[in-house]
Design an enzyme around this catalytic site. Structure first.
Site, PDB file in Angstrom:
ATOM      1  N   GLN A   1      63.906 -27.307   4.755  1.00 29.30           N
ATOM      2  CA  GLN A   1      63.518 -26.777   6.054  1.00 29.30           C
ATOM      3  C   GLN A   1      62.340 -25.838   5.932  1.00 29.30           C
ATOM      4  OE1 GLN A   1      67.500 -25.325   6.809  1.00 29.30           O
ATOM      5  NE2 GLN A   1      66.777 -23.205   6.792  1.00 29.30           N
ATOM      6  N   ALA A   2      61.571 -25.787   7.015  1.00 27.91           N
ATOM      7  CA  ALA A   2      60.388 -24.937   7.049  1.00 27.91           C
ATOM      8  C   ALA A   2      60.236 -24.390   8.461  1.00 27.91           C
ATOM      9  CB  ALA A   2      59.155 -25.740   6.643  1.00 27.91           C
ATOM     10  N   TYR A   3      59.489 -23.312   8.573  1.00 27.36           N
ATOM     11  CA  TYR A   3      59.392 -22.581   9.828  1.00 27.36           C
ATOM     12  C   TYR A   3      57.975 -22.632  10.376  1.00 27.36           C
ATOM     13  CZ  TYR A   3      64.087 -21.372   8.866  1.00 27.36           C
ATOM     14  OH  TYR A   3      65.431 -21.490   8.645  1.00 27.36           O
ATOM     15  N   LEU A   4      57.872 -23.063  11.634  1.00 29.30           N
ATOM     16  CA  LEU A   4      56.589 -23.089  12.326  1.00 29.30           C
ATOM     17  C   LEU A   4      56.312 -21.730  12.954  1.00 29.30           C
ATOM     18  CD1 LEU A   4      57.060 -26.540  14.081  1.00 29.30           C
ATOM     19  CD2 LEU A   4      55.941 -26.061  11.904  1.00 29.30           C
TER      20      LEU A   4
ATOM     21  N   ASP B   1      54.536 -22.146   8.223  1.00 35.73           N
ATOM     22  CA  ASP B   1      54.147 -20.890   7.589  1.00 35.73           C
ATOM     23  C   ASP B   1      55.153 -20.615   6.490  1.00 35.73           C
ATOM     24  OD1 ASP B   1      51.986 -20.345   9.208  1.00 35.73           O
ATOM     25  OD2 ASP B   1      53.160 -19.241  10.683  1.00 35.73           O
TER      26      ASP B   1
END
Length: 149
Positions: free
Chosen positions: A26-29, A76
């Site tokens: 998972q990654a965060y915009l 980010d």
């Protein structure tokens, strides 16, 4: 609405391999508010989470693989990878046990979701749980993603 408590884990439960598990990425915009993309095996989801600690709004929207990969490039911070085990708990609850990899290797967190705040506040965790970090933003995955490699 998501109502959950989060704990550090001091000891892994016995026979962990008997429980179902998935590999997550998972990654965060965005981290305020939280906008996340996640891959669970071959399922892809965009998630919005409002501010909050134990209780917050959460919305999930399915993504195609192509949309996920496109948005992943826009993230980010670091991509978080972890193995999630789902362990049955009393009162029809379940424990999501996350064993982190990469930058956060060694971190193990357990989360339990509840249907009501009252049930969350009355919850008595198993002995293998460690410190209750529900009210700490330090262990939100969105904040973990901002730590540099």
């Amino acid at each position: 609405m998501e109502i959950e408590r989060k704990y550090l884990v001091k000891d892994l439960p016995e026979n962990l391999e008997q429980y179902p598990h998935k590999e997550l990425e998972q990654a965060y915009l965005c981290t305020e508010p939280v906008v996340r993309v996640r891959r669970e095996e071959e399922e892809y989801v965009l998630t919005y989470k409002s501010k909050g600690l134990m209780v917050r709004e959460e919305y999930n929207l399915p993504l195609t693989r192509e949309a996920y990969l496109h948005l992943l490039e826009k993230a980010d911070g670091i991509v978080i990878t972890k193995t999630r085990y789902v362990i049955p708990e009393k009162n029809n609850l379940h424990i999501e046990l996350d064993i982190f990899h990469g930058k956060h290797s060694g971190l193990i967190l357990a989360e339990v979701e509840f249907p009501t705040e009252e049930e969350a506040n009355q919850y008595c965790p198993p002995d293998w749980f460690g410190e209750d970090v529900t009210l700490s933003t330090r262990y939100h995955n969105s904040n973990l993603s901002r730590e540099k490699e």
